[in-house]
Enzyme design. Structure first.
Site, PDB file in Angstrom:
ATOM      1  N   SER A  15       0.842  -1.211   0.000  1.00 41.26           N
ATOM      2  CA  SER A  15       0.000   0.000   0.000  1.00 41.26           C
ATOM      3  C   SER A  15       0.868   1.248   0.000  1.00 41.26           C
ATOM      4  O   SER A  15       2.017   1.227   0.483  1.00 41.26           O
ATOM      5  CB  SER A  15      -0.892   0.002   1.255  1.00 41.26           C
ATOM      6  OG  SER A  15      -1.617   1.224   1.360  1.00 41.26           O
ATOM      7  N   ASP A  36       3.464  -7.851   3.907  1.00 41.70           N
ATOM      8  CA  ASP A  36       2.393  -6.964   4.363  1.00 41.70           C
ATOM      9  C   ASP A  36       1.395  -7.743   5.215  1.00 41.70           C
ATOM     10  O   ASP A  36       1.239  -8.955   5.053  1.00 41.70           O
ATOM     11  CB  ASP A  36       1.652  -6.332   3.161  1.00 41.70           C
ATOM     12  CG  ASP A  36       1.090  -4.953   3.483  1.00 41.70           C
ATOM     13  OD1 ASP A  36       1.668  -3.949   3.035  1.00 41.70           O
ATOM     14  OD2 ASP A  36       0.071  -4.893   4.206  1.00 41.70           O
ATOM     15  N   ASP A  62       3.246 -10.014  10.032  1.00 43.79           N
ATOM     16  CA  ASP A  62       3.193  -8.884  10.963  1.00 43.79           C
ATOM     17  C   ASP A  62       4.638  -8.660  11.408  1.00 43.79           C
ATOM     18  O   ASP A  62       5.221  -9.495  12.108  1.00 43.79           O
ATOM     19  CB  ASP A  62       2.304  -9.235  12.159  1.00 43.79           C
ATOM     20  CG  ASP A  62       2.233  -8.105  13.178  1.00 43.79           C
ATOM     21  OD1 ASP A  62       3.112  -7.213  13.168  1.00 43.79           O
ATOM     22  OD2 ASP A  62       1.300  -8.123  14.005  1.00 43.79           O
ATOM     23  N   TYR A 154       4.124   8.101  18.086  1.00 38.70           N
ATOM     24  CA  TYR A 154       4.553   7.929  16.685  1.00 38.70           C
ATOM     25  C   TYR A 154       5.887   8.641  16.445  1.00 38.70           C
ATOM     26  O   TYR A 154       6.833   8.057  15.890  1.00 38.70           O
ATOM     27  CB  TYR A 154       3.472   8.492  15.763  1.00 38.70           C
ATOM     28  CG  TYR A 154       3.808   8.421  14.293  1.00 38.70           C
ATOM     29  CD1 TYR A 154       3.685   7.224  13.580  1.00 38.70           C
ATOM     30  CD2 TYR A 154       4.261   9.552  13.600  1.00 38.70           C
ATOM     31  CE1 TYR A 154       3.996   7.163  12.225  1.00 38.70           C
ATOM     32  CE2 TYR A 154       4.573   9.494  12.245  1.00 38.70           C
ATOM     33  CZ  TYR A 154       4.432   8.304  11.566  1.00 38.70           C
ATOM     34  OH  TYR A 154       4.739   8.239  10.222  1.00 38.70           O
ATOM     35  N   LYS A 158       9.549   6.936  15.439  1.00 39.37           N
ATOM     36  CA  LYS A 158      10.266   7.263  14.200  1.00 39.37           C
ATOM     37  C   LYS A 158      11.610   7.933  14.499  1.00 39.37           C
ATOM     38  O   LYS A 158      12.572   7.772  13.745  1.00 39.37           O
ATOM     39  CB  LYS A 158       9.385   8.154  13.317  1.00 39.37           C
ATOM     40  CG  LYS A 158       8.125   7.450  12.800  1.00 39.37           C
ATOM     41  CD  LYS A 158       8.467   6.304  11.865  1.00 39.37           C
ATOM     42  CE  LYS A 158       7.252   5.792  11.110  1.00 39.37           C
ATOM     43  NZ  LYS A 158       7.585   4.767  10.109  1.00 39.37           N
TER      44      LYS A 158
HETATM   45  P1  NAP Z   1      -0.271   2.897   4.325  1.00 36.65           P
HETATM   46  O1  NAP Z   1      -0.845   3.328   3.016  1.00 36.65           O
HETATM   47  O2  NAP Z   1      -1.161   2.725   5.507  1.00 36.65           O
HETATM   48  O3  NAP Z   1       0.582   1.569   4.083  1.00 36.65           O
HETATM   49  C1  NAP Z   1       1.186   0.898   5.149  1.00 36.65           C
HETATM   50  C2  NAP Z   1       1.167  -0.588   4.840  1.00 36.65           C
HETATM   51  O4  NAP Z   1       1.850  -1.257   5.921  1.00 36.65           O
HETATM   52  C3  NAP Z   1      -0.244  -1.173   4.779  1.00 36.65           C
HETATM   53  O5  NAP Z   1      -0.362  -2.083   3.713  1.00 36.65           O
HETATM   54  C4  NAP Z   1      -0.361  -1.886   6.122  1.00 36.65           C
HETATM   55  O6  NAP Z   1      -1.252  -2.984   6.113  1.00 36.65           O
HETATM   56  C5  NAP Z   1       1.061  -2.347   6.336  1.00 36.65           C
HETATM   57  N1  NAP Z   1       1.312  -2.675   7.722  1.00 36.65           N
HETATM   58  C6  NAP Z   1       0.861  -2.019   8.834  1.00 36.65           C
HETATM   59  N2  NAP Z   1       1.268  -2.651   9.945  1.00 36.65           N
HETATM   60  C7  NAP Z   1       1.989  -3.720   9.539  1.00 36.65           C
HETATM   61  C8  NAP Z   1       2.647  -4.775  10.224  1.00 36.65           C
HETATM   62  N3  NAP Z   1       2.625  -4.851  11.568  1.00 36.65           N
HETATM   63  N4  NAP Z   1       3.296  -5.712   9.510  1.00 36.65           N
HETATM   64  C9  NAP Z   1       3.297  -5.657   8.158  1.00 36.65           C
HETATM   65  N5  NAP Z   1       2.673  -4.703   7.442  1.00 36.65           N
HETATM   66  C10 NAP Z   1       2.022  -3.748   8.125  1.00 36.65           C
HETATM   67  O7  NAP Z   1       0.830   3.955   4.807  1.00 36.65           O
HETATM   68  P2  NAP Z   1       1.868   4.907   4.022  1.00 36.65           P
HETATM   69  O8  NAP Z   1       1.348   6.284   4.101  1.00 36.65           O
HETATM   70  O9  NAP Z   1       2.249   4.316   2.709  1.00 36.65           O
HETATM   71  O10 NAP Z   1       3.092   4.825   5.032  1.00 36.65           O
HETATM   72  C11 NAP Z   1       4.222   3.990   4.816  1.00 36.65           C
HETATM   73  C12 NAP Z   1       5.304   4.383   5.800  1.00 36.65           C
HETATM   74  O11 NAP Z   1       5.649   5.769   5.622  1.00 36.65           O
HETATM   75  C13 NAP Z   1       4.897   4.237   7.273  1.00 36.65           C
HETATM   76  O12 NAP Z   1       5.989   3.744   8.017  1.00 36.65           O
HETATM   77  C14 NAP Z   1       4.571   5.666   7.677  1.00 36.65           C
HETATM   78  O13 NAP Z   1       4.747   5.868   9.052  1.00 36.65           O
HETATM   79  C15 NAP Z   1       5.586   6.440   6.860  1.00 36.65           C
HETATM   80  N6  NAP Z   1       5.220   7.843   6.626  1.00 36.65           N
HETATM   81  C16 NAP Z   1       4.139   8.170   5.873  1.00 36.65           C
HETATM   82  C17 NAP Z   1       3.819   9.514   5.664  1.00 36.65           C
HETATM   83  C18 NAP Z   1       2.657   9.949   4.809  1.00 36.65           C
HETATM   84  O14 NAP Z   1       2.416  11.172   4.714  1.00 36.65           O
HETATM   85  N7  NAP Z   1       1.914   9.058   4.181  1.00 36.65           N
HETATM   86  C19 NAP Z   1       4.602  10.512   6.250  1.00 36.65           C
HETATM   87  C20 NAP Z   1       5.690  10.131   7.024  1.00 36.65           C
HETATM   88  C21 NAP Z   1       5.987   8.799   7.210  1.00 36.65           C
HETATM   89  P3  NAP Z   1      -2.785  -2.757   6.560  1.00 36.65           P
HETATM   90  O15 NAP Z   1      -3.347  -1.769   5.576  1.00 36.65           O
HETATM   91  O16 NAP Z   1      -3.390  -4.111   6.501  1.00 36.65           O
HETATM   92  O17 NAP Z   1      -2.705  -2.187   7.962  1.00 36.65           O
END
Ligand code: NAP
Length: 252
Positions: A15, A36, A62, A154, A158
């Protein structure tokens, strides 16, 4: 920036940011294992990548559970070979006033964002040491650099990922392995859309957040994937222990 002959694991690879990284590393020629929680989404992506000619594997795992991580790593080794590139992207967030954070909420955020990063790196690093070549890229967050209200858990998780990156980079430098971190700014993903829809971003929608960025737009998952592909490449071999902000100028 060819990654031909390399095997890459991307956690949270089904995702948002992780999905774009999986696609980009596959495009650069790597075999890709998508780790994932969401197996259906990981399987869909792996099937698409295979149809495009990329060896790919979906694994439900997980990352906070070491036994699941070890079993997943064994599957990758059996089907795609030793692992050369690890992108720790799986992550969760929560918005809770400091006094309302429960021990369970604190522990879960730390378990996924920090312990998950440790679990995966420790489970895979022996392949990189044996190859005398490896790349570990940890996705942290600009929230750790700037601070973020109602996100102490959070931001702390990080921030710890950033410190983990530097310490591991020092330890692995002479083994031919680089360890770097990308702290994204606001990236338009399902996670950001969920936060906006729930009113966690001060009532702002993604469009308002985009307008507030110095570059005038929200980030795309592909913006992070491009930086990640560079850090995974041969050309980035002299870069380690670094924080490569990809944030549209949100934090300088
Ligand atoms: P996302 O769309 O929610 O994608 C995260 C993916 O990780 C989802 O498929 C989720 O599965 C999976 N996941 C969650 N917990 C997990 C676990 N315990 N084991 C394995 N997989 C797991 O989020 P994103 O926005 O792409 O974020 C990706 C990373 O970037 C994260 O670490 C986030 O903190 C970081 N980040 C994002 C942003 C932003 O603006 N988007 C900014 C700063 C940092 P489920 O959907 O089934 O839970």
């Amino acid at each position: 920036m060819s990654l031909r002959g390399r095997t890459a694991v991307i956690t949270g690879g089904a995702s948002g940011i992780g999905l774009a990284i999986s696609r980009r590393l596959a495009k650069e020629g790597a075999s890709v294992a998508v780790f994932d929680l969401d197996y259906a989404a990981a399987e869909r992506l792996a099937t698409q990548l295979q149809a495009e000619g990329c060896p790919a594997l979906a694994v439900q795992v997980d990352v906070s559970d070491r036994r699941q991580v070890d079993a997943a790593v064994a599957q990758v080794r059996a089907k795609l070979g030793p692992i050369h590139v690890l992108v720790n992207c799986a992550g969760i967030e929560a918005f809770e006033p400091f006094q309302s954070i429960t021990e369970a909420s604190w522990d879960r955020i730390m378990a996924v964002n920090l312990k998950g990063t440790f679990n995966c790196a420790q489970a895979m690093v022996s392949d990189m040491i044996a190859a005398r070549w490896g790349r570990i890229i940890n996705i942290s967050s600009s929230s750790a650099q700037s601070g973020a209200p109602r996100m102490t858990h959070y931001a702390a998780s990080k921030g710890a990922v950033i410190s983990f990156t530097k310490a591991l980079a020092l330890e692995l430098g002479r083994s031919g392995i680089t360890v770097n971190t990308i702290p994204p700014g606001s990236i338009d993903t399902p996670m950001l859309r969920r936060a906006a829809a729930a009113g966690h971003l001060g009532g702002a929608g993604v469009e308002q957040i985009a307008a507030a960025m110095p570059v005038g737009r929200a980030g795309t998952p592909e913006d992070i994937a491009a930086a990640c592909a560079f850090l995974a490449s041969e050309e980035a071999g002299y870069i380690t222990g670094q924080i490569l902000g990809v944030n549209g100028g949100r934090y300088m």
